[in-house]
Design a protein around this motif. Structure first.
Motif, PDB file in Angstrom:
ATOM      1  N   HIS A 135      36.424  34.547  26.028  1.00  0.00           N
ATOM      2  CA  HIS A 135      37.665  35.217  26.571  1.00  0.00           C
ATOM      3  C   HIS A 135      38.966  34.375  26.233  1.00  0.00           C
ATOM      4  O   HIS A 135      38.794  32.984  26.555  1.00  0.00           O
ATOM      5  N   VAL A 136      39.855  34.682  25.872  1.00  0.00           N
ATOM      6  CA  VAL A 136      41.379  33.980  25.867  1.00  0.00           C
ATOM      7  C   VAL A 136      41.759  33.488  27.181  1.00  0.00           C
ATOM      8  O   VAL A 136      41.781  34.234  28.279  1.00  0.00           O
ATOM      9  N   ALA A 146      41.306  33.955  17.616  1.00  0.00           N
ATOM     10  CA  ALA A 146      42.393  34.523  17.077  1.00  0.00           C
ATOM     11  C   ALA A 146      41.978  34.231  15.611  1.00  0.00           C
ATOM     12  O   ALA A 146      42.830  34.653  14.634  1.00  0.00           O
ATOM     13  N   GLY A 147      41.113  33.401  14.939  1.00  0.00           N
ATOM     14  CA  GLY A 147      40.989  33.205  13.490  1.00  0.00           C
ATOM     15  C   GLY A 147      41.878  32.275  12.890  1.00  0.00           C
ATOM     16  O   GLY A 147      42.000  32.234  11.802  1.00  0.00           O
ATOM     17  N   THR A 148      42.442  31.545  13.810  1.00  0.00           N
ATOM     18  CA  THR A 148      43.409  30.335  13.273  1.00  0.00           C
ATOM     19  C   THR A 148      42.988  28.892  13.777  1.00  0.00           C
ATOM     20  O   THR A 148      43.872  28.111  13.471  1.00  0.00           O
ATOM     21  N   ALA A 204      42.787  25.335  23.988  1.00  0.00           N
ATOM     22  CA  ALA A 204      43.607  25.774  22.773  1.00  0.00           C
ATOM     23  C   ALA A 204      42.875  25.714  21.713  1.00  0.00           C
ATOM     24  O   ALA A 204      43.008  26.851  20.765  1.00  0.00           O
ATOM     25  N   ILE A 205      41.719  24.972  21.424  1.00  0.00           N
ATOM     26  CA  ILE A 205      40.745  25.255  20.110  1.00  0.00           C
ATOM     27  C   ILE A 205      39.980  26.385  20.330  1.00  0.00           C
ATOM     28  O   ILE A 205      39.829  27.259  19.339  1.00  0.00           O
ATOM     29  N   MET A 206      39.338  26.737  21.390  1.00  0.00           N
ATOM     30  CA  MET A 206      38.918  28.017  21.991  1.00  0.00           C
ATOM     31  C   MET A 206      39.595  29.308  21.549  1.00  0.00           C
ATOM     32  O   MET A 206      39.183  30.274  21.079  1.00  0.00           O
ATOM     33  N   ASN A 207      40.853  29.410  22.097  1.00  0.00           N
ATOM     34  CA  ASN A 207      41.716  30.442  21.902  1.00  0.00           C
ATOM     35  C   ASN A 207      42.005  30.668  20.165  1.00  0.00           C
ATOM     36  O   ASN A 207      42.169  31.819  19.701  1.00  0.00           O
TER      37      ASN A 207
END
Length: 287
Positions: free
Chosen positions: A65-66, A234-236, A227-230
């Motif tokens: 989860h974000v 998000a595919g970014t 930040a890496i997980m989010n």
């Protein structure tokens, strides 16, 4: 020999049968329940509850989860100090524990104190920084090796190349208040990271200032890991921190297929192989 009549024989056979059944079902003291044929290596079915190497859920099946990194950073900082559990616990709880607080099961069912083992580079051995261990362990709940390895590499390279600490708990400090000296470790190892900071700052390893420094790094690593997980969700996600020059240079001789294929790992080589007075005589006959 005394002859056994039919009734006695049947009674004896019944007792033997009962004992055998009770042993198999685990009803007698010391009995080991029989669960069927043991499965050999690689024969377990993902998602089953029996068989060797089986687990309750499919591998890497938990849904991430974000998270709000700013909120979780303070949780990581406090987690470091909580019961003295340290950096791995603080980072892991700031990620998985916060998912548990916000989303319930299965995240809130994890035995978080397991991560206490990562304190001080795993049980005071000064190996991998526990904050990094906590983050990588959290990644591994959600992503398998192919997807996870670039995330771990990005986090570790960032750690090697960043001046720490950055987080400031303000009035919520638990060790010392105010700004602290910073240093770049060039290594993911607790031994090197702490040692370089102590040398740069002048504070001893057992000082309150050093403890505060590591608590703040716990928050810093949690922030970057989230930040890496989010970004991954998000595919970014993209790798932003490349290999240091030492890895490329040393790899010219020591990578697989080279003249001296001895290299294992991806760490910056310089902290341990810099040729300084502390390392130059470590290995005999090295160019």
């Amino acid at each position: 020999m005394k002859r056994m009549n039919r009734r006695t024989m049947l009674k004896t056979m019944g007792m033997v049968g009962c004992a055998t059944g009770c042993l198999a079902s685990g009803l007698l003291p010391g009995a080991v329940p029989f669960t069927g044929p043991l499965s050999g290596p690689g024969n377990a079915v993902a998602g089953t509850t029996s068989g060797r190497f089986a687990q309750k859920d499919a591998p890497f099946s938990w849904k991430p989860h974000v998270l709000d990194a700013k909120v979780c950073a303070h949780v990581a900082y406090d987690g470091y100090w909580h019961q003295g559990y340290g950096c791995a616990y603080g980072v892991f709880y700031a990620i998985v524990g916060m998912m548990g607080e916000q989303h319930g099961a299965p995240y809130n069912q994890f035995p978080f104190t397991m991560l206490e083992v990562g304190k001080s580079g795993i049980s005071d051995w000064g190996t991998i920084c526990g904050a990094l261990l906590g983050a990588a362990s959290a990644f591994a709940l959600f992503w398998g090796r192919k997807e996870r390895d670039p995330m771990v590499a990005e986090l570790f390279r960032w750690y090697e190349q960043t001046a720490f600490p950055m987080h400031d708990p303000g009035a919520a400090f638990k060790g010392v208040a105010g700004a602290l000296p910073t240093s770049v470790s060039h290594s993911p190892l607790c031994h090197v990271s702490v040692g370089r900071w102590c040398q740069a700052s002048g504070f001893a390893e057992k000082s309150t200032e050093r403890g505060e420094r590591c608590a703040r790094i716990t928050a810093d690593v949690a922030t970057q890991a989230i930040a890496i997980m989010n970004a991954k969700q998000a595919g970014t996600f993209a790798v932003a921190h490349g290999d240091p020059a030492s890895v490329t240079y040393c790899g010219e001789c020591h990578n697989p297929g080279k003249q001296s294929p001895l290299l294992k790992g991806k760490m910056d080589c310089t902290p341990c192989h810099s040729g300084s007075p502390h390392t130059a005589d470590k290995f005999k006959n090295h160019p």
